[in-house]
Enzyme design. Structure first.
Site, PDB file in Angstrom:
ATOM      1  N   ARG A   1      83.014  67.376 -16.717  1.00  7.77           N
ATOM      2  CA  ARG A   1      81.996  68.430 -16.563  1.00  7.77           C
ATOM      3  C   ARG A   1      81.081  68.138 -15.367  1.00  7.77           C
ATOM      4  O   ARG A   1      80.432  69.030 -14.826  1.00  7.77           O
ATOM      5  CB  ARG A   1      81.204  68.609 -17.866  1.00  7.77           C
ATOM      6  CG  ARG A   1      80.189  69.727 -17.818  1.00  7.77           C
ATOM      7  CD  ARG A   1      79.757  70.229 -19.207  1.00  7.77           C
ATOM      8  NE  ARG A   1      79.632  69.173 -20.174  1.00  7.77           N
ATOM      9  CZ  ARG A   1      78.619  68.312 -20.255  1.00  7.77           C
ATOM     10  NH1 ARG A   1      77.624  68.390 -19.387  1.00  7.77           N
ATOM     11  NH2 ARG A   1      78.586  67.388 -21.194  1.00  7.77           N
TER      12      ARG A   1
ATOM     13  N   TYR B   1      80.483  95.671 -11.623  1.00  7.56           N
ATOM     14  CA  TYR B   1      81.541  95.439 -12.610  1.00  7.56           C
ATOM     15  C   TYR B   1      80.938  95.569 -14.027  1.00  7.56           C
ATOM     16  O   TYR B   1      79.813  95.097 -14.269  1.00  7.56           O
ATOM     17  CB  TYR B   1      82.152  94.054 -12.379  1.00  7.56           C
ATOM     18  CG  TYR B   1      82.984  93.589 -13.531  1.00  7.56           C
ATOM     19  CD1 TYR B   1      84.123  94.286 -13.913  1.00  7.56           C
ATOM     20  CD2 TYR B   1      82.620  92.474 -14.275  1.00  7.56           C
ATOM     21  CE1 TYR B   1      84.871  93.875 -14.997  1.00  7.56           C
ATOM     22  CE2 TYR B   1      83.372  92.046 -15.355  1.00  7.56           C
ATOM     23  CZ  TYR B   1      84.497  92.765 -15.714  1.00  7.56           C
ATOM     24  OH  TYR B   1      85.232  92.367 -16.792  1.00  7.56           O
TER      25      TYR B   1
ATOM     26  N   ASP C   1      78.174  89.481  -4.783  1.00  5.36           N
ATOM     27  CA  ASP C   1      79.496  89.323  -5.392  1.00  5.36           C
ATOM     28  C   ASP C   1      80.527  89.856  -4.389  1.00  5.36           C
ATOM     29  O   ASP C   1      80.584  91.058  -4.129  1.00  5.36           O
ATOM     30  CB  ASP C   1      79.534  90.098  -6.719  1.00  5.36           C
ATOM     31  CG  ASP C   1      80.839  89.891  -7.475  1.00  5.36           C
ATOM     32  OD1 ASP C   1      81.880  89.685  -6.822  1.00  5.36           O
ATOM     33  OD2 ASP C   1      80.823  89.946  -8.723  1.00  5.36           O
TER      34      ASP C   1
ATOM     35  N   LYS D   1      90.820  87.323  -9.151  1.00  5.03           N
ATOM     36  CA  LYS D   1      91.286  88.489  -8.411  1.00  5.03           C
ATOM     37  C   LYS D   1      92.007  88.060  -7.130  1.00  5.03           C
ATOM     38  O   LYS D   1      93.011  87.377  -7.190  1.00  5.03           O
ATOM     39  CB  LYS D   1      90.100  89.413  -8.151  1.00  5.03           C
ATOM     40  CG  LYS D   1      89.269  89.710  -9.413  1.00  5.03           C
ATOM     41  CD  LYS D   1      90.062  90.487 -10.413  1.00  5.03           C
ATOM     42  CE  LYS D   1      89.417  90.739 -11.767  1.00  5.03           C
ATOM     43  NZ  LYS D   1      88.181  90.182 -12.142  1.00  5.03           N
TER      44      LYS D   1
HETATM   45  C1  LIG Z   1      83.281  92.362  -8.954  1.00  2.14           C
HETATM   46  C2  LIG Z   1      83.571  91.525 -10.163  1.00  2.14           C
HETATM   47  N1  LIG Z   1      82.753  90.491 -10.449  1.00  2.14           N
HETATM   48  C3  LIG Z   1      82.968  89.712 -11.539  1.00  2.14           C
HETATM   49  C4  LIG Z   1      84.013  89.960 -12.401  1.00  2.14           C
HETATM   50  C5  LIG Z   1      84.223  89.087 -13.595  1.00  2.14           C
HETATM   51  O1  LIG Z   1      85.304  88.244 -13.371  1.00  2.14           O
HETATM   52  P1  LIG Z   1      86.182  87.557 -14.535  1.00  2.14           P
HETATM   53  O2  LIG Z   1      86.945  88.656 -15.210  1.00  2.14           O
HETATM   54  O3  LIG Z   1      87.015  86.580 -13.792  1.00  2.14           O
HETATM   55  O4  LIG Z   1      85.217  86.916 -15.478  1.00  2.14           O
HETATM   56  C6  LIG Z   1      84.889  91.024 -12.125  1.00  2.14           C
HETATM   57  C7  LIG Z   1      86.023  91.294 -13.032  1.00  2.14           C
HETATM   58  O5  LIG Z   1      86.691  92.294 -12.928  1.00  2.14           O
HETATM   59  C8  LIG Z   1      84.655  91.824 -10.981  1.00  2.14           C
HETATM   60  O6  LIG Z   1      85.461  92.860 -10.681  1.00  2.14           O
END
Ligand SMILES: Cc1ncc(COP(=O)(O)O)c(C=O)c1O
Length: 392
Positions: free
Chosen positions: A55, A109, A182, A206
């Site tokens: 960790r 998201y 993000d 992704k």
């Molecule tokens: C722009 C964005 N940020 C964060 C996330 C969250 O990611 P995770 O599904 O890997 O937790 C997503 C998931 O689709 C996303 O599209």
């Protein structure tokens, strides 16, 4: 070094005895020992480099952290078990010792919206949402709330709006707030640190990993946030596992090749379907008529506007469902960024927790299908989309 080369070479290539592995091994040990207790104490006290407990750090995840640091041009990186883990870590570290107040984009998201709507406020953190493409609105919200953090996505999910990061930075600076970006949808295409970001977040699930086989996240940050992130990561414990870190590293070696193909295919989907009679509206950031076209031109390379396309199909929910159910090559999935082209109906999936009025306000219409255009041959993608639209 060009980004394509960096992605192939950056990361952990540590000497193991007399040799150096070309690909980073999976270190699946939860703790590490030394010949003497004194040496372990020196590592704990950071008088000597090394590992103690997974960790606190793991050679495989540190390899991924070096790689993502090189990708984004940050000073430090912290790999997490998911993209949501990265969003959470960045927000918690960003709020440490500061006023518990966030101004966030209203189109994000769904999971991030859920965290900001139904978890953070119940712990006493004030959250205000506003349209980040309306800079006066962001200014007003910041004046009223006095935020410590501004949170925005580069390509908003699922409506693909693009905020002017340089102007958002100015607002953040005026309020002594951090700008968290993000960048999940636009690795290599937008470099948020060039526009003043304090932390850059990725759902590595992704495009970074790119093969739909792993859940992972990462926060890359400027030097002044290293300690806050490191301490929060160690206490919150949402670290990535070594096998997942390995998969993301492996995927990232081809990130530049894949992004080029995603961008080129998405552009061709836009060009082929823009006047299709079954399509009410096509959302593509590279569209010259896109509401943020000027910002797209300033932030993204010419001709490369990402791999996402929004197809607003005529006929509302029944029309969207008929279209998605007819797709054969394209798969229905909640993810993006895979080599496989993926389709999702946000209003009944990721954004279902919003009321109809809230969805209407941010443009998540009943007919909207979000397409993550994959790496297949464009002729096959178009043939599938066209046959599914034919029955509309
Ligand atoms: C722009 C964005 N940020 C964060 C996330 C969250 O990611 P995770 O599904 O890997 O937790 C997503 C998931 O689709 C996303 O599209």
């Amino acid at each position: 070094m060009k980004p394509q080369t960096t992605l192939v070479h950056a990361g952990d290539r540590r000497r193991l005895g007399s040799y150096i592995p070309v690909s980073t091994p999976i270190f699946s040990s939860s703790s590490f020992f030394y010949e003497s207790i004194g040496e372990l104490a020196d590592v704990f006290a950071e008088r000597q480099p090394g590992q103690t407990y997974a960790r606190m750090g793991n050679p495989t995840s540190e390899g991924l952290e070096d790689l993502t640091k090189a990708l984004e041009g940050g000073s430090c990186a912290f790999a997490t078990a998911s993209g949501m883990g990265a969003v959470h870590l960045a927000l918690m570290a960003g709020l440490l010792d500061r006023r518990p107040a966030i101004v966030a984009a209203d189109v994000l998201y769904g999971g991030t919206l859920e965290l900001l709507r139904s978890v953070m406020p119940r712990t006493g953190i004030e959250v205000r949402f506003c349209d980040f493409c309306d800079l006066e609105g962001v200014q007003r919200a910041a004046d009223e709330v006095g935020p410590s953090v501004l949170l925005v996505e580069t390509l908003s999910n699922p409506c693909l709006r693009v905020a002017d990061l340089d102007k958002i930075r100015d607002i953040a600076t005026a309020h002594n707030a951090l700008m968290l970006v993000d960048n999940t949808f636009t690795p290599l295409l937008i470099r948020p640190f060039d526009h003043g970001a304090d932390m850059v977040i990725h759902s590595a699930t992704k495009y970074l990993a790119g093969h739909g086989d792993v859940l992972a996240g990462v926060v890359v940050a400027q030097e002044e946030h290293r300690e806050a992130l490191r301490h929060s990561q160690r206490c919150l414990g949402g670290n990535i596992g070594p096998f997942e870190a390995f998969l993301v590293m492996r995927g990232m070696k081809t990130l530049a090749l894949r992004m080029r193909q995603h961008c080129s295919n998405a552009r061709k989907v836009f060009e082929a379907l823009r006047d299709h009679p079954a399509v009410e509206r096509l959302i593509y950031p590279g569209d010259p008529a896109h509401p943020d076209a000027a910002t797209v031109a300033a932030l993204m390379p010419a001709g490369q506007a990402g791999g996402a396309v929004g197809i607003d199909v005529k006929g509302g929910i029944p029309g969207a469902y008929r279209f998605v159910d007819k797709l054969r090559l394209v798969k229905t999935s909640a993810s993006i960024g895979d080599m496989t082209t993926l389709a999702l109906h946000p209003s009944t999936a990721t954004h279902r927790m919003l009321s109809q009025e809230e969805r209407d306000a941010i443009g998540v219409t009943d007919g909207l299908v979000r397409l993550s255009v994959g790496g297949e041959h464009i002729d096959d993608i178009l043939a599938d989309l066209r046959q599914a639209l034919e029955t509309q």
